[in-house]
Design an enzyme around this catalytic site. Structure first.
Site, PDB file in Angstrom:
ATOM      1  N   HIS A  10     -21.420  31.391 -15.392  1.00 25.36           N
ATOM      2  CA  HIS A  10     -22.615  31.537 -14.489  1.00 25.36           C
ATOM      3  C   HIS A  10     -21.970  33.110 -13.953  1.00 25.36           C
ATOM      4  O   HIS A  10     -21.288  33.483 -14.350  1.00 25.36           O
ATOM      5  CB  HIS A  10     -22.923  30.698 -13.770  1.00 25.36           C
ATOM      6  CG  HIS A  10     -22.161  29.990 -12.720  1.00 25.36           C
ATOM      7  ND1 HIS A  10     -21.244  29.989 -11.760  1.00 25.36           N
ATOM      8  CD2 HIS A  10     -21.004  28.761 -13.598  1.00 25.36           C
ATOM      9  CE1 HIS A  10     -19.827  29.510 -11.206  1.00 25.36           C
ATOM     10  NE2 HIS A  10     -19.833  28.802 -12.060  1.00 25.36           N
ATOM     11  N   ALA A  11     -23.124  33.811 -13.137  1.00 28.98           N
ATOM     12  CA  ALA A  11     -22.602  34.657 -12.323  1.00 28.98           C
ATOM     13  C   ALA A  11     -21.586  34.897 -11.681  1.00 28.98           C
ATOM     14  O   ALA A  11     -20.781  35.926 -12.183  1.00 28.98           O
ATOM     15  CB  ALA A  11     -24.135  34.826 -11.407  1.00 28.98           C
TER      16      ALA A  11
END
Length: 86
Positions: A16-17
């Site tokens: 994820h980010a």
């Protein structure tokens, strides 16, 4: 000659980010070309949009390929990063 390793993602939400940003920041420290291969798609590990576009989830295998002047050091540090963060 290039280096490569395959890592199976263990993070419950995949890449994820936040870890993608850390991965890109780390990859940018190396002169070598670093690519990520997932499910037939390839991305430059030095570009956040490319990494995020791979949609890597928990349990997915990811092949990391490193080619260049500092490939040995890059491979060693990236493999440690994956084990510690993903």
């Amino acid at each position: 000659m290039s280096k490569e390793f395959t890592y199976t993602i263990t993070d419950p939400v995949g890449i994820h980010a936040r870890p993608a940003g850390k991965l890109v920041k780390m990859a940018q420290q190396f002169e070598s070309d670093i690519t990520l291969d997932h499910d037939g798609n390839t991305a430059n590990a030095k570009h956040i949009l490319g990494v995020m576009s791979l949609g890597i989830a928990k349990g997915d295998p990811l092949k990391v390929s490193i080619s260049g002047a500092d490939e040995d050091k890059a491979a060693e540090e990236l493999e440690t990063f994956f084990k510690d963060n993903l």
